[in-house]
Scaffold this motif. Structure first.
Motif, PDB file in Angstrom:
ATOM      1  N   LEU A 225       0.834  -1.206   0.000  1.00  0.00           N
ATOM      2  CA  LEU A 225       0.000   0.000   0.000  1.00  0.00           C
ATOM      3  C   LEU A 225       0.865   1.251   0.000  1.00  0.00           C
ATOM      4  N   THR A 226       1.881   1.269   0.831  1.00  0.00           N
ATOM      5  CA  THR A 226       2.754   2.435   0.925  1.00  0.00           C
ATOM      6  C   THR A 226       3.489   2.686  -0.390  1.00  0.00           C
ATOM      7  N   GLY A 227       3.962   1.616  -1.037  1.00  0.00           N
ATOM      8  CA  GLY A 227       4.646   1.772  -2.317  1.00  0.00           C
ATOM      9  C   GLY A 227       3.730   2.299  -3.400  1.00  0.00           C
ATOM     10  N   SER A 228       2.497   1.795  -3.425  1.00  0.00           N
ATOM     11  CA  SER A 228       1.528   2.268  -4.413  1.00  0.00           C
ATOM     12  C   SER A 228       1.210   3.743  -4.206  1.00  0.00           C
ATOM     13  N   ILE A 229       1.007   4.125  -2.956  1.00  0.00           N
ATOM     14  CA  ILE A 229       0.695   5.513  -2.638  1.00  0.00           C
ATOM     15  C   ILE A 229       1.871   6.427  -3.003  1.00  0.00           C
ATOM     16  N   LEU A 230       3.090   5.966  -2.745  1.00  0.00           N
ATOM     17  CA  LEU A 230       4.267   6.767  -3.083  1.00  0.00           C
ATOM     18  C   LEU A 230       4.348   7.005  -4.588  1.00  0.00           C
ATOM     19  N   CYS A 231       4.136   5.960  -5.384  1.00  0.00           N
ATOM     20  CA  CYS A 231       4.159   6.126  -6.842  1.00  0.00           C
ATOM     21  C   CYS A 231       3.095   7.117  -7.290  1.00  0.00           C
ATOM     22  N   GLY A 232       1.878   6.935  -6.780  1.00  0.00           N
ATOM     23  CA  GLY A 232       0.786   7.811  -7.178  1.00  0.00           C
ATOM     24  C   GLY A 232       1.019   9.252  -6.791  1.00  0.00           C
ATOM     25  N   TYR A 233       1.541   9.468  -5.605  1.00  0.00           N
ATOM     26  CA  TYR A 233       1.713  10.855  -5.160  1.00  0.00           C
ATOM     27  C   TYR A 233       2.935  11.518  -5.757  1.00  0.00           C
TER      28      TYR A 233
END
Length: 409
Positions: A225-233
């Motif tokens: 989840l954290t990796g996905s959020i980092l990419c998106g942001y």
């Protein structure tokens, strides 16, 4: 149709949602971030500072927000949301006011840093905890409605700067922005921010359900989840503040550029609400994947097109993702890790979100300064959107969370 129980929850808590929406719109993450894009060219024209140097202020603002978010999670648990939110809103105003008096880059950065430190408790960690704990059946929709405040502020600030900067300068425009937390948000939060998560035994049980912080950090789903959020942001935060400078460089005047870019802010509103509504009804990682994949094509269009219709549509698709990202993080944190230690777990994932928000504008501006074109920046954003969208699918099915004092699940 919305289920009757969900609708009843929303009706009972609508004033709380209004307080959260206005509070998050005037927070230390929203006002500095969404002000820097419209202010970039006026500040550049008045001071001669480079665009990357101006947008470097976001590194201090969002970066310090990332570092302070775990502390905020602890403060919320100890003192309650209302006691943390109110002085923090005042702190946002103080920091931005200091930035408006800057005569050097260092003073400008220091003002944004002060907004982050003094206003740390106004960030989404607080508002999402209030909503996640106060709503159960309509949690996704409620999060969307509460966090829509960032969309309204993103839509409002370019107009404020465009109207105020010609007569008051960038300093006067920033002072008007600095007044919003104290004059608008503080009275509303004082009157209506009353979390509802201890009203019933059922809600109290829900609040005790979930993993503790140590368990979450050893769970692969936390890092997915954290990796996905980092990419998106990284993608959102790099593209968003550079929309108006990009459009200006394509030959659009300030009014036309602001008008096209306004589709970004406008579409954040349905992005917030629709994503929350859909996550209440469908598997949330799939909803998040679609939301992140759509703007990838938009970034490719923005990277080379000069057609105002296509650019407006692309800005709208980009805004959908910007509108959904906070909802996605808040909803998935609650759904996969529970509410027992929600502020601390959310705050740790929020570090990735805020870090992406901090570094992306400067990175994108540096790419522009080395190429004299934003094409490479938006192509990078497209790749990041695809990576984030595919990664979130790896979360898998919703878990059965432990209740109460069960430490071994």
């Amino acid at each position: 149709m919305m289920e009757r129980g969900s609708l009843a929850e929303l009706k009972a808590g609508w004033l709380l949602l209004v307080a959260c929406a206005i509070g998050v719109g005037c927070s230390a993450i929203a006002l500095p971030f969404y002000s820097i894009g419209p202010l970039t060219k006026p500040v550049e024209a008045a001071t001669g500072w480079a665009r990357s140097e101006i947008q470097f202020a976001i590194l201090f603002s969002s970066g310090l927000g990332a570092l302070t978010s775990p502390i905020v999670g602890w403060l919320i648990e100890r003192y309650g949301a209302r006691r943390v939110a109110m002085p923090s809103l005042v702190g946002v105003s103080i920091g931005l006011l200091l930035a408006s008096f800057a005569t050097t880059l260092e003073q400008f950065w220091a003002g944004y840093a002060a907004a982050a430190i003094l206003g740390a408790g106004s960030n989404p960690v607080l508002w999402s905890r209030v909503v996640a704990g106060s709503f159960e059946k309509a949690r996704g929709t409620a999060l969307g409605l509460a966090l829509v405040g960032t969309a309204f502020i993103a839509m409002l600030l370019p107009g404020i700067v465009a109207l105020a900067a010609p007569s008051l300068g960038w300093q006067g425009a920033l002072r008007l922005i600095a007044a919003l937390p104290v004059l608008v948000a503080l009275p509303v939060v004082y009157l209506f921010l009353h979390p509802r998560d201890t009203e019933t035994a059922k809600q109290a049980t829900v609040a005790r359900t979930g993993l503790n912080t140590r368990q979450a950090l050893t769970d692969r789903r936390f890092w997915i989840l954290t990796g996905s959020i980092l990419c998106g942001y990284l993608a959102i935060s790099g593209a968003g503040p550079n929309l108006i400078p990009t459009l200006s460089d394509r030959g659009f005047d300030s009014a036309a550029a602001a008008g096209i870019a306004s589709f970004y802010a406008i579409s954040m509103i349905p992005g917030r609400i629709l994503s929350g509504f859909l996550m209440d009804r469908f598997w949330a990682p799939m909803v998040a994947c679609v939301v992140l994949l759509l703007p990838a094509s938009a970034c490719l269009i923005i990277s080379h097109s000069a057609d105002p219709t296509m650019l407006a549509l692309s800005c709208a698709l980009l805004g959908l993702a910007a509108g959904a990202e906070l909802d996605v993080l808040a909803f998935l944190t609650a759904r996969y890790f529970g509410l027992r230690h929600y502020p601390q777990i959310y705050a740790l994932s929020y570090v990735a979100l805020a870090s992406g928000s901090a570094v992306a504008p400067t990175i994108f501006s540096r790419i522009y300064e080395s190429t004299q074109d934003y094409a490479a920046s938006f192509q990078t954003a497209a790749a990041l959107f695809v990576a984030g969208g595919l990664l979130v699918l790896a979360l898998g099915r919703y878990p059965v969370l432990p209740t109460g004092g069960d430490q071994n699940r």
